[in-house]
Design a protein around this motif. Structure first.
Motif, short mmCIF file in Angstrom:
data_model
loop_
_atom_site.label_atom_id
_atom_site.label_comp_id
_atom_site.label_asym_id
_atom_site.label_seq_id
_atom_site.Cartn_x
_atom_site.Cartn_y
_atom_site.Cartn_z
N ARG A 259 0.82 -1.21 0.00
CA ARG A 259 0.00 0.00 0.00
C ARG A 259 0.86 1.27 0.00
N SER B 268 -5.03 -4.24 6.31
CA SER B 268 -5.96 -3.99 5.21
C SER B 268 -6.22 -2.50 5.03
N VAL B 269 -5.71 -1.66 5.93
CA VAL B 269 -5.97 -0.22 5.84
C VAL B 269 -4.70 0.62 5.90
N HIS C 129 -2.78 4.71 13.84
CA HIS C 129 -3.21 5.60 12.76
C HIS C 129 -3.16 4.84 11.45
N ALA C 130 -4.28 4.87 10.71
CA ALA C 130 -4.37 4.10 9.48
C ALA C 130 -4.49 5.01 8.26
N ARG C 131 -4.42 4.39 7.08
CA ARG C 131 -4.62 5.08 5.79
C ARG C 131 -3.79 6.35 5.71
#
Ligand SMILES: Cc1cc2nc3c(=O)[nH]c(=O)nc-3n(C[C@H](O)[C@H](O)[C@H](O)COP(=O)(O)O)c2cc1C
Ligand code: SF4
Ligand code: FES
Lengths: 513, 137
Positions: free
Chosen positions: B82, B109-110, B121-123
């Protein structure tokens, strides 16, 4: 009447902003219930109102959701294809219950397995687990019933049940979701195991990267201590070492030592924690047990594929459109998982590779998409399912870089006990660096001497460097004590085999040499 | 010294007490000072070398003090898929925040993902990561 909104409080939902969304609903006058995650991660934070889902939300979306005008509605969650296609045994409560609420747990069938175990006795309990065909979900796939039988038969004043919650593999989060979403189920599974083998003490060893899981498990253990007594359970925190997921290394760590791998035999089942007979099982293995006891081993074994019985919580991660947790009977194909369930890549580009089974798992090209998801099929295709984590990569992935990373990871996390792993991984990084730079190793001073007979003369060619990499992998595979050094060749060799162009193997420059 | 004794006493009688003790020392002092190693060794009937061997084995324990706030950025495969490598390259040169690599936070997955203290903290994208570093510095 106030509106009740259900929002997950698991770490992934929080990382995506669930607390802010929950606060916005509360501020708007709603009753907010914090529940476990459904596992539809691309929709987190996901709010549920009267069975209907809305996500991924930010606090700004809340007024529109309440006014019924939000474009983020997905309809009834339970009927969403991602949920409807699953067979949820372990994750039957996901999205539905409040993780630390004993009432929710009991009302949804909790403790039925433990009661059943007490009713039928220890021996029959092990017989049910054996009949279920349940194999260790931590990666090795060893039958749980056999392990339990060994511990049960061992004679000792003290026995232990240890839950391996180290979950260090990239692309895996099912253990975390169990601990954060349904902790009593894991505790019930451990209590059943303890009863079956005659253990009175247990430990859950959780990696320190999971502070939310640690907090939930500690609270859950406190809340149900009276229910599982005389079994005494304690939560222990790891200290940031991947190798401590290996069971003997984990035991050393629990004992307060360096997390070095122990040679087997002796098996932990006979000489485990503090030298006492010990059941070491993965979170998902233990979490499957309450269902098996409550519904019967044969009901569990009726689902699955070949010798892989029951369901597997599969974790879809990386560059995938619909990432999350998908529990289903073994036998679904890799292609169905990636393309149909996962919806292909998040970037919208073609899938180039899927790594299955974490950092020690092989990279599979789309030509492997016919493979049924089960232990044997992946082993036959030079891969492994490991802890069932899938990492999807699109066509921008550089596979020699991924191979290098596998070696680098092994070098960083090696426990140092054996040479092929400790030194081989470092040499592997250097070798792949030379291959990637198209700069094969030059002859050294000794090799340039006219009088040495055995040493090769002159520089290695790129092809010879690649052969050397293959040899190094063979040495690591067969010379390592545990799977860290022994399985690192899987990602490396699979990358080399399926994408030789990324290693320069098919370059015209090579042919000219 | 007293604080060490307190921490050690809090774990008295526990099976395999060393890691829990070290976690508490690390949390209280930000590292495991030499005097702590000596006190722990004496209390647990170990040599100081044994205690230091454990401290140096685990990524979580540090023998040296470093008072900077820590941002743990996940560099494992799913976050790589990602785009974490490109993201990490956008990090401004700075010395006030210690950026550490972790292998997986279980939010695969994020990603790309990071952890600061106990907060995840994601994305992450360039702007979010920069803001996160800025908030710590
Ligand atoms: C380097 C390495 C890391 C491992 N990490 C884990 C892990 O994080 N969780 C786990 O359950 N098993 C892990 N295993 C497998 C364990 O050694 C062991 O097989 C497992 O805990 C047994 O439980 P199971 O039979 O229920 O799978 C790892 C193995 C190796 C070699
Ligand atoms: S293979 Fe690596 S991690 Fe495993 S025992 Fe050997 S040195 Fe330790
Ligand atoms: S790979 Fe980054 S969180 Fe798992």
């Amino acid at each position: 009447m106030t509106v009740t909104v259900r929002i997950s409080d698991d770490a992934l939902a929080l990382a995506c902003g669930a607390d802010e969304v929950a606060a916005a609903f509360a501020k708007a006058g709603c009753t907010v219930e914090r529940v476990s995650s459904w596992g539809m991660h691309w929709l987190e934070p996901l709010a549920e109102i009267d069975g209907a889902g809305y996500g991924p939300l930010t606090a700004d979306d809340v007024p529109a959701v309440l006014a019924g005008t939000s474009p983020l509605g997905i309809g009834p969650i339970a009927e969403h294809p991602f949920i409807a296609r699953q067979q949820r045994f372990t994750f039957a409560r996901a999205g539905k219950t409040r993780p630390l609420n004993l009432g929710d747990y009991a009302a949804s069938g909790g403790w039925a397995g433990l009661r059943k175990a007490h009713d039928i006795g220890a021996e029959a309990t092990i017989a049910e687990v054996t009949a279920s065909g349940l194999r260790g979900r931590g990666g090795a796939g060893f039958p749980a019933g056999i392990k339990w039988t060994t511990v049960a038969k061992a004679k000792a004043a003290q026995k232990y049940v240890v839950c391996n919650a180290d979950e260090g593999d990239s692309a895996t989060f099912a253990d975390r979701m169990v601990m954060e979403g349904d902790p009593f189920m894991l505790i019930e599974g451990m209590a059943i195991a303890a009863y079956a083998v005659g253990a009175t003490r247990g430990y859950v060893y959780i990696r320190s990267e999971y502070p939310h899981a640690i907090a939930k498990m500690e609270a859950a253990v406190r809340a149900c201590a009276h229910i599982i007594a005389p079994f005494v359970l304690e939560v222990r925190t790891g200290a940031g070492a991947y190798v401590c997921g290996e069971e003997t290394s984990l035991l050393n760590s629990l004992e307060g030592k360096r997390g070095e791998v122990r040679a087997k035999p002796p098996l932990p089942a006979l000489e485990g924690l503090f030298g006492k007979p010990t059941v070491v099982n993965n979170v998902l293995t233990l979490a499957a047990v309450p269902w098996i006891l409550a519904h019967g081993g044969t009901a569990y074994a009726a689902v699955g594929f070949g010798r892989s019985k029951g369901t597997m919580p599969i974790q879809l991660a990386g560059n995938v459109k619909h990432g999350g947790l998908f529990e289903v009977g073994f036998g679904i194909t890799l292609g169905e998982l990636v393309n149909e369930i996962g919806g292909g890549t998040a970037s919208g580009r073609p899938v180039r590779a899927v790594q299955v089974g974490g950092p020690l798992g092989a990279y599979h090209p789309p030509s492997d998409f016919h493979l049924p998801f089960d232990y044997e099929s992946f082993a036959a295709a030079d891969g492994l399912i490991g802890h069932a984590g899938l990492t999807v990569f699109d066509d921008t992935a550089d596979m020699s870089a991924q191979a290098r990373f596998a070696m680098e990871f092994c070098a960083a996390e090696s426990c140092g006990k054996c040479t092929p792993c400790r030194i081989g991984s470092t040499r592997g990084v250097e070798l792949i660096d030379r291959i990637r730079a198209r700069a094969p190793r030059a002859a050294d001073a000794v090799e340039r001497l006219p009088q040495t007979h055995n040493a090769r003369k002159g520089a290695r060619t790129l092809a010879e460097e690649i052969t050397l990499l293959e040899d190094l992998c063979e040495t690591m595979k067969f010379g390592s004590l545990c799977a860290l050094g022994g399985f690192t060749p899987y990602p490396v060799l699979s990358a080399l085999r399926h994408w030789p162009e990324d290693f320069g193997a098919a370059l015209p420059a090579e042919a000219a040499e | 010294m007293e604080r060490f004794a307190e921490i050690i006493a809090a774990h008295a009688g526990r099976e395999g007490a060393l890691l829990p003790i070290l976690h508490d020392v690390q949390a209280a002092f930000g590292h495991v000072p030499e005097e702590a190693e000596r006190a722990i060794a004496a209390a647990l009937n170990l040599s100081r070398a044994e205690v230091h061997g454990v401290v140096s084995f685990y990524h979580d324990f540090h023998a040296e003090a470093d008072a900077r706030p820590v941002l743990k950025l996940c560099r494992a495969e799913a976050c790589q898929a990602r785009g974490v490598d490109a993201l990490a390259a956008t990090l401004p040169e700075q010395n006030r925040v210690k950026v550490e690599t972790v292998y997986c936070l279980g939010l695969c997955s994020v990603g790309p993902n990071a952890m600061v203290g106990g907060k995840v903290h994601a994305r992450l994208d360039g702007a979010k990561l920069a803001a996160l570093v800025e908030s710590l510095a």
